[in-house]
Design a protein around this motif. Structure first.
Motif, mmCIF file in Angstrom:
data_model
loop_
_atom_site.group_PDB
_atom_site.id
_atom_site.type_symbol
_atom_site.label_atom_id
_atom_site.label_comp_id
_atom_site.label_asym_id
_atom_site.label_seq_id
_atom_site.Cartn_x
_atom_site.Cartn_y
_atom_site.Cartn_z
ATOM 1 N N VAL A 167 0.864 -1.183 0.000
ATOM 2 C CA VAL A 167 0.000 0.000 0.000
ATOM 3 C C VAL A 167 0.896 1.227 0.000
ATOM 4 N N HIS A 209 -3.641 3.813 -2.373
ATOM 5 C CA HIS A 209 -4.538 3.223 -1.383
ATOM 6 C C HIS A 209 -6.022 3.452 -1.644
ATOM 7 N N ILE A 263 -9.000 -1.038 0.991
ATOM 8 C CA ILE A 263 -7.676 -0.460 0.759
ATOM 9 C C ILE A 263 -7.108 -1.083 -0.508
#
Length: 306
Positions: A214, A219, A250
């Motif tokens: 991420v 994200h 996410i």
């Protein structure tokens, strides 16, 4: 007289063949459940509770709702038309109106209503979506622009301990997220980005999950309704904050080739309009990435940078 048995047999075979050629369809009944697991009804106003279905009902259906909690029926709240959803053929959702008449009992803000869907012929009640908790709140009484000013990039500054220990002083573990007032629910703020193609670093989740491919550019974290403010009493400048329980998606970096994952959030804390500080205990459900079901992290969110 000619025998009729061969004709009867042929007709039976034709009918059987036609039945086999017709698609069976989906004989399962519609699945019904609450749209949200927790909501708030504004005092001196009403809340329309939604029952959602995965496909329309084909016959009239009544889904009764069992009502419990410490809120007092007839005094703290009323259910217009009775405690049941009435579904007509073709309907994909039902609605139940909860009204909270005005009274002078400030303790009502500490009470709750619990609704449970009862088994009903014609629908299947969704597991995990059969209960709803309704709290009381004072509509539009919190000075939300302290934390979510009406500007393009409203930075809400955050500081976290990354664990259950107290948040350290100074700028340790500092981050910010773009905070906006909810467009549909009073006294609620969420996190997003003015650019619909981007997200916001809500609860510093970009850093928390950086080991899962991420990044700040990938994200796409957007939580339209994240924090609900509940005043201590009418006109109060302080009160409690609810972290609205939900799953947050996410997105990982494109180069990783990995799909998005979901993290559950819940919890609560306090707010103070004078100091501009939110004190939060946020619980993260990380089972989707092989982690624990409940990880506590403490936060202080402030309207001004330290």
């Amino acid at each position: 007289m000619k025998p009729f048995f061969p004709l009867l047999i042929i007709t039976t075979l034709l009918l059987t063949s036609c039945e086999k050629e017709q698609p069976a369809g989906n004989p399962a009944p519609p699945i019904a459940g609450f749209g949200n697991l927790s909501e708030a009804v504004v005092v001196d106003s009403f809340l329309d509770v939604q029952l959602l279905l995965n496909k329309p009902v084909e016959i009239p259906v009544e889904v009764e709702v069992a009502v419990s909690g410490d809120a007092v029926p007839g005094t703290d709240f009323e259910i217009e038309g009775g405690n049941r959803f009435l579904l007509q053929p073709g309907m994909l959702n039902g609605s139940l109106r909860i009204r909270a008449p005005k009274n002078e009992d400030s303790e009502r803000l500490d009470r709750s209503i619990h609704l449970r869907l009862m088994p009903a012929e014609g629908v299947q009640i969704a597991e995990g979506r059969d209960t709803l908790t309704i709290d009381f709140t004072l509509g539009g009484t919190v000075d939300l622009p302290i934390w979510a000013p009406n500007i393009t990039f409203p930075q809400l500054w955050g500081y976290t301990s990354f664990g259950a220990e107290p948040v350290p002083a100074g700028r340790t573990n500092e981050f910010f997220a773009f905070a906006y007032a909810s467009r549909t629910t009073p006294d609620v703020i969420g996190f997003g980005h003015p650019d619909p193609e981007k997200g916001s670093n809500a609860f510093n989740m970009v850093r928390i999950y950086s080991d899962f491919d991420v990044s700040s550019a990938s994200h796409f974290i957007r939580i339209p309704e994240a924090l609900r403010f509940i005043p201590a009493n009418e006109g109060a400048t302080f009160g409690t904050v609810e972290v609205i329980e939900q799953q947050v998606t996410i997105t990982r970096t494109e180069s990783s080739g990995l799909p998005p994952f979901e993290i559950g959030i819940s919890g609560g804390g306090t707010y103070d309009e004078i100091t501009g500080a939110l004190q939060l205990d946020v619980y993260f459900d990380e089972t989707a990435i092989g982690g624990p079901q409940s990880v506590l992290r403490k936060y202080v969110l402030e309207s001004e940078r330290r």
